[in-house]
Design a protein around this motif. Structure first.
Motif, PDB file in Angstrom:
ATOM      1  N   TYR A  99       2.507  15.086 -22.440  1.00  0.00           N
ATOM      2  CA  TYR A  99       2.635  15.450 -23.837  1.00  0.00           C
ATOM      3  C   TYR A  99       2.406  16.945 -23.991  1.00  0.00           C
ATOM      4  N   LYS A 100       3.101  17.542 -24.932  1.00  0.00           N
ATOM      5  CA  LYS A 100       2.832  18.923 -25.325  1.00  0.00           C
ATOM      6  C   LYS A 100       1.718  18.894 -26.364  1.00  0.00           C
ATOM      7  N   THR A 101       0.812  19.862 -26.340  1.00  0.00           N
ATOM      8  CA  THR A 101      -0.290  19.865 -27.305  1.00  0.00           C
ATOM      9  C   THR A 101      -0.362  21.175 -28.067  1.00  0.00           C
ATOM     10  N   ILE A 102      -0.777  21.061 -29.312  1.00  0.00           N
ATOM     11  CA  ILE A 102      -1.199  22.199 -30.118  1.00  0.00           C
ATOM     12  C   ILE A 102      -2.531  21.791 -30.733  1.00  0.00           C
ATOM     13  N   TYR A 103      -3.337  22.743 -31.143  1.00  0.00           N
ATOM     14  CA  TYR A 103      -4.677  22.358 -31.574  1.00  0.00           C
ATOM     15  C   TYR A 103      -5.233  23.308 -32.627  1.00  0.00           C
ATOM     16  N   ALA A 104      -6.213  22.779 -33.371  1.00  0.00           N
ATOM     17  CA  ALA A 104      -6.917  23.559 -34.389  1.00  0.00           C
ATOM     18  C   ALA A 104      -8.369  23.110 -34.399  1.00  0.00           C
ATOM     19  N   TYR A 105      -9.256  24.019 -34.837  1.00  0.00           N
ATOM     20  CA  TYR A 105     -10.687  23.725 -34.846  1.00  0.00           C
ATOM     21  C   TYR A 105     -11.240  23.484 -36.258  1.00  0.00           C
ATOM     22  N   ASP A 106     -10.382  23.512 -37.273  1.00  0.00           N
ATOM     23  CA  ASP A 106     -10.829  23.207 -38.628  1.00  0.00           C
ATOM     24  C   ASP A 106      -9.696  22.536 -39.402  1.00  0.00           C
ATOM     25  N   GLY A 107     -10.046  21.921 -40.517  1.00  0.00           N
ATOM     26  CA  GLY A 107      -9.079  21.134 -41.265  1.00  0.00           C
ATOM     27  C   GLY A 107      -7.950  21.947 -41.876  1.00  0.00           C
ATOM     28  N   LYS A 108      -8.262  23.111 -42.407  1.00  0.00           N
ATOM     29  CA  LYS A 108      -7.217  23.925 -43.037  1.00  0.00           C
ATOM     30  C   LYS A 108      -6.173  24.373 -42.028  1.00  0.00           C
ATOM     31  N   GLU A 109      -6.638  24.811 -40.853  1.00  0.00           N
ATOM     32  CA  GLU A 109      -5.706  25.236 -39.825  1.00  0.00           C
ATOM     33  C   GLU A 109      -4.914  24.042 -39.290  1.00  0.00           C
ATOM     34  N   GLY A 110      -5.585  22.891 -39.186  1.00  0.00           N
ATOM     35  CA  GLY A 110      -4.891  21.687 -38.736  1.00  0.00           C
ATOM     36  C   GLY A 110      -3.777  21.288 -39.684  1.00  0.00           C
ATOM     37  N   LEU A 111      -4.046  21.360 -40.990  1.00  0.00           N
ATOM     38  CA  LEU A 111      -3.031  21.033 -41.985  1.00  0.00           C
ATOM     39  C   LEU A 111      -1.870  22.018 -41.898  1.00  0.00           C
ATOM     40  N   LYS A 112      -2.175  23.292 -41.713  1.00  0.00           N
ATOM     41  CA  LYS A 112      -1.145  24.322 -41.585  1.00  0.00           C
ATOM     42  C   LYS A 112      -0.260  24.050 -40.363  1.00  0.00           C
ATOM     43  N   LEU A 113      -0.860  23.717 -39.230  1.00  0.00           N
ATOM     44  CA  LEU A 113      -0.082  23.444 -38.023  1.00  0.00           C
ATOM     45  C   LEU A 113       0.752  22.169 -38.167  1.00  0.00           C
ATOM     46  N   ALA A 114       0.212  21.184 -38.868  1.00  0.00           N
ATOM     47  CA  ALA A 114       0.970  19.949 -39.089  1.00  0.00           C
ATOM     48  C   ALA A 114       2.216  20.234 -39.917  1.00  0.00           C
ATOM     49  N   ARG A 115       2.076  21.044 -40.948  1.00  0.00           N
ATOM     50  CA  ARG A 115       3.213  21.371 -41.808  1.00  0.00           C
ATOM     51  C   ARG A 115       4.251  22.205 -41.061  1.00  0.00           C
ATOM     52  N   GLU A 116       3.783  23.154 -40.255  1.00  0.00           N
ATOM     53  CA  GLU A 116       4.696  24.079 -39.592  1.00  0.00           C
ATOM     54  C   GLU A 116       5.395  23.479 -38.379  1.00  0.00           C
ATOM     55  N   ASN A 117       4.711  22.572 -37.663  1.00  0.00           N
ATOM     56  CA  ASN A 117       5.230  22.082 -36.391  1.00  0.00           C
ATOM     57  C   ASN A 117       5.747  20.651 -36.418  1.00  0.00           C
ATOM     58  N   ASN A 118       5.403  19.905 -37.470  1.00  0.00           N
ATOM     59  CA  ASN A 118       5.826  18.510 -37.574  1.00  0.00           C
ATOM     60  C   ASN A 118       5.637  17.768 -36.242  1.00  0.00           C
ATOM     61  N   PRO A 119       4.392  17.659 -35.761  1.00  0.00           N
ATOM     62  CA  PRO A 119       4.148  17.030 -34.459  1.00  0.00           C
ATOM     63  C   PRO A 119       4.495  15.542 -34.480  1.00  0.00           C
ATOM     64  N   ASP A 120       4.574  14.956 -33.312  1.00  0.00           N
ATOM     65  CA  ASP A 120       4.898  13.535 -33.210  1.00  0.00           C
ATOM     66  C   ASP A 120       3.692  12.646 -33.477  1.00  0.00           C
ATOM     67  N   LEU A 121       2.479  13.207 -33.353  1.00  0.00           N
ATOM     68  CA  LEU A 121       1.255  12.451 -33.606  1.00  0.00           C
ATOM     69  C   LEU A 121       0.117  13.433 -33.812  1.00  0.00           C
ATOM     70  N   ILE A 122      -0.871  13.031 -34.621  1.00  0.00           N
ATOM     71  CA  ILE A 122      -2.042  13.869 -34.883  1.00  0.00           C
ATOM     72  C   ILE A 122      -3.307  13.121 -34.490  1.00  0.00           C
ATOM     73  N   LEU A 123      -4.147  13.750 -33.663  1.00  0.00           N
ATOM     74  CA  LEU A 123      -5.503  13.268 -33.394  1.00  0.00           C
ATOM     75  C   LEU A 123      -6.418  14.065 -34.307  1.00  0.00           C
ATOM     76  N   LEU A 124      -7.019  13.391 -35.280  1.00  0.00           N
ATOM     77  CA  LEU A 124      -7.687  14.093 -36.383  1.00  0.00           C
ATOM     78  C   LEU A 124      -9.150  13.687 -36.490  1.00  0.00           C
ATOM     79  N   ASP A 125     -10.039  14.637 -36.198  1.00  0.00           N
ATOM     80  CA  ASP A 125     -11.471  14.388 -36.343  1.00  0.00           C
ATOM     81  C   ASP A 125     -11.822  14.271 -37.822  1.00  0.00           C
ATOM     82  N   VAL A 126     -12.855  13.505 -38.129  1.00  0.00           N
ATOM     83  CA  VAL A 126     -13.271  13.350 -39.521  1.00  0.00           C
ATOM     84  C   VAL A 126     -14.117  14.536 -39.973  1.00  0.00           C
ATOM     85  N   MET A 127     -15.128  14.882 -39.187  1.00  0.00           N
ATOM     86  CA  MET A 127     -16.060  15.940 -39.570  1.00  0.00           C
ATOM     87  C   MET A 127     -15.502  17.295 -39.127  1.00  0.00           C
TER      88      MET A 127
END
Length: 233
Positions: free
Chosen positions: A27-55
């Motif tokens: 699998y190819k991976t992209i990553y973020a360490y906070d929720g705002k950046e994660g949301l930004k990457l999800a919108r920009e890259n449209n990944p096939d799946l998201i592993l999303l921490d709660v805290m």
């Protein structure tokens, strides 16, 4: 075609080990360490799946999940949580998460969940619009199996892939009472390690979208103590 997984977790050690094992599994991976950046990457890259921490800093995983679903995204989301409370797990599912896994987890289990959700999403991609396909009509509900779309009074409903898979399976067996365990096996496509509340959550969310009065359903019915069935009358 290589599939992309977005990892959103504030612990670098966890991101590193997830990244290593996912890339080892091709699998190819992209990553973020906070929720705002994660949301930004999800919108920009449209990944096939998201592993999303709660805290997460700035925006927690629940808010990220809710935002993506409100924007119409059907990207499979697996929530990762260190919390043991059942309410947190159910809350994530009610916001539209497809799955969750609790820390600490085995990499084998996580990869199995990723593979299953990825495979389900891939096989659920709709065919070209000119393919009219088979439909099922029941009162004011129409399920177009070829377009993977459910209509009510002629209007397409905004269902998540899990909700669509659920109504499709139930409607394909009209009148048959199907246990929660069997639904978990057939719709989720794996053993949910004894936690079947995800089925109840998905049914409740589905009813909110297809029923005029979810408290008095006409389509997805409950057989108390047994399971659920699609009303064929």
């Amino acid at each position: 075609m290589q599939r992309t997984v977005l990892i959103v977790d504030d612990e670098k050690a966890i991101v590193d080990i997830l990244k290593f094992n996912l890339e080892k599994a091709d699998y190819k991976t992209i990553y973020a360490y906070d929720g705002k950046e994660g949301l930004k990457l999800a919108r920009e890259n449209n990944p096939d799946l998201i592993l999303l921490d709660v805290m997460l800093p700035y925006m927690d995983g629940f808010e990220v999940c809710k935002t993506l679903r409100c924007e119409g995204s059907n990207i499979p989301i697996i929530m990762i949580t260190a919390r043991e409370e059942e309410t947190d797990k159910v809350f994530g599912l009610e916001l539209g998460a497809d799955d969750y896994i609790t820390k600490p987890f085995s990499m084998r289990e996580l990869l199995a969940r990723v593979n299953t959700n990825m495979r389900r999403a891939a096989t659920a991609e709709p065919p070209p619009a000119e393919d009219s396909g088979e439909t099922l009509r029941m009162k004011d509900i129409v399920i177009d199996f070829s377009r993977h779309t459910v209509y009510k009074n002629g209007k397409g409903l905004e269902l998540t892939q899990r909700e669509y898979d659920l109504i499709k399976f139930l409607a394909s067996h009209p009148g048959k009472v199907i246990s929660r365990k069997e639904l978990m096996s057939e719709v989720w496509q794996y053993d949910y390690f004894g936690d079947l509340r995800a089925v109840d959550v998905a049914v409740r969310r589905l009813r909110e979208k297809i029923e005029d009065n979810p408290a008095e359903p006409l389509y997805v019915m409950t057989k108390r103590g047994v399971g659920y069935y699609f009303n064929e009358s």
